[in-house]
Write an enzyme that holds these catalytic residues in place. Structure first.
Site, PDB file in Angstrom:
ATOM      1  N   SER A  48       0.839  -1.195   0.000  1.00  0.00           N
ATOM      2  CA  SER A  48       0.000   0.000   0.000  1.00  0.00           C
ATOM      3  C   SER A  48       0.876   1.247   0.000  1.00  0.00           C
ATOM      4  CB  SER A  48      -0.979  -0.052   1.192  1.00  0.00           C
ATOM      5  OG  SER A  48      -2.003   0.915   1.056  1.00  0.00           O
ATOM      6  N   GLU A  69      -2.012  -2.337  -8.142  1.00  0.00           N
ATOM      7  CA  GLU A  69      -3.266  -2.481  -7.399  1.00  0.00           C
ATOM      8  C   GLU A  69      -3.548  -1.143  -6.738  1.00  0.00           C
ATOM      9  OE1 GLU A  69      -3.837  -2.980  -3.681  1.00  0.00           O
ATOM     10  OE2 GLU A  69      -1.940  -1.947  -3.435  1.00  0.00           O
ATOM     11  N   HIS A 107      -4.950  -5.121  -1.608  1.00  0.00           N
ATOM     12  CA  HIS A 107      -5.993  -4.898  -0.611  1.00  0.00           C
ATOM     13  C   HIS A 107      -7.138  -5.889  -0.806  1.00  0.00           C
ATOM     14  CE1 HIS A 107      -3.797  -1.058  -0.707  1.00  0.00           C
ATOM     15  NE2 HIS A 107      -4.227  -0.868   0.526  1.00  0.00           N
TER      16      HIS A 107
END
Length: 311
Positions: free
Chosen positions: A119, A216, A281
């Site tokens: 992330s 992502e 995620h």
């Protein structure tokens, strides 16, 4: 223009290895942190918590303490010869604010070790690649819900850390081909928004040429995803990329809308693109090493590493 090159693989941890947990980005829920530490202890590892992991910034509640404190924790953990693995507690936001406060010369002198996160930690994956030349692991974090509660996420990270030769082929259970084909290259990537934000910053890599690019994101509306992809395309960052692996797009509108956008922006690159690859995620997220030569088979939904992620 330079190509994405294979990076140095750090040594794998073993029984009793020390894992330093740091918080380079957002504030950390203490209950989830304790649960994550218990998981690591169950693997016969020795987790230690950096001093400011449970800190809070006085003015900005989205940060786990000041930039200087978060940087000091990471640098101290990395430079501690007793530490074998540095694992992030969570993402959020903040790694960009502290990455240039790190003493990269001292960290390089400390030698290779394992770094884990995803992330917002994408900013650090890129820095570790360009400034230390090290393979890193894009995987679950110590206080993440997925790490604490999902057996598949735990098991895949555990295998990657402790028995990396057993996960030479990473298989997505739901993986399909957005653009079919096979491709070879060196893995890199992470969160799309962070890769776009890295453009033009000190020591940022010029492109993903020769790479197998993993992308992502989470909680982004389609027009924002469009903007990030278009920015990277206009900057030439995708020029020469060998193939793409697309992970999760949680909370980014219905997937068919996102899928149409990804096909529109990436389909013209003329390279294989695998979708629904199961990293990022999502529940049971797979751990993907960055900096390792590999082969992607988009139709089979497999990423086969030339060698184990860790030495």
């Amino acid at each position: 223009m330079s190509r994405v090159e294979p990076l140095l693989r750090p040594p794998r941890p073993g029984p009793g290895s020390r894992v330093a947990v740091v918080a380079p980005s957002g504030p950390v829920p203490e209950e989830r942190l304790q649960a994550g530490l218990d998981v690591l202890r169950g693997w016969d590892l020795d987790p230690v918590v950096a001093p400011h992991v449970l800190g809070r910034h006085r003015d900005f509640d989205y940060l786990a303490g000041t930039d200087a404190d978060r940087a000091a924790d990471l640098q101290s953990a990395w430079c501690d010869p007793a530490v074998d693995v540095v694992m992030c507690a969570r993402g959020g936001y903040g790694a960009q604010r502290m990455v240039d406060l790190l003493d990269w010369t001292a960290m390089r002198a400390a030698g290779p070790k394992v770094f884990v996160g995803f992330s917002d930690i994408t900013a650090l994956h890129e820095a570790f690649a360009t400034r230390l030349g090290l393979v890193t692991l894009h995987g679950p974090m110590a206080a993440g819900i997925d790490f604490v509660k999902n057996a598949r996420a735990q098991d895949h990270l555990k295998a990657t850390l402790l028995a990396p030769e057993t996960v030479r082929t990473i298989t997505s259970p739901d993986g399909t081909a957005l653009v079919p084909g096979r491709a070879r290259g060196v893995t890199l990537g992470g969160c799309l928004a962070l890769l776009a934000a890295d453009l033009g910053t000190p020591h940022a890599r010029g492109s993903a040429r020769g790479g197998l690019l993993c992308l992502e994101d989470v909680g982004e509306e389609p027009y924002r995803l469009d903007r990030y992809l278009t920015q990277l395309l206009r900057a030439g960052w995708f020029d020469g990329v060998s193939g793409l692996l697309l992970g999760s797009w949680a909370q980014c509108e219905p997937y068919e809308t996102v899928r149409a956008l990804l096909a529109d922006r990436l389909g013209g690159l003329g390279v294989p693109v695998a979708e629904r690859f199961g990293f990022g995620h999502c529940d049971g997220a797979l751990t993907v090493p960055f900096g390792v030569p590999a082969e992607l088979d988009a139709e089979a939904g497999t990423l086969t590493l030339d060698e184990p992620a860790l030495s």
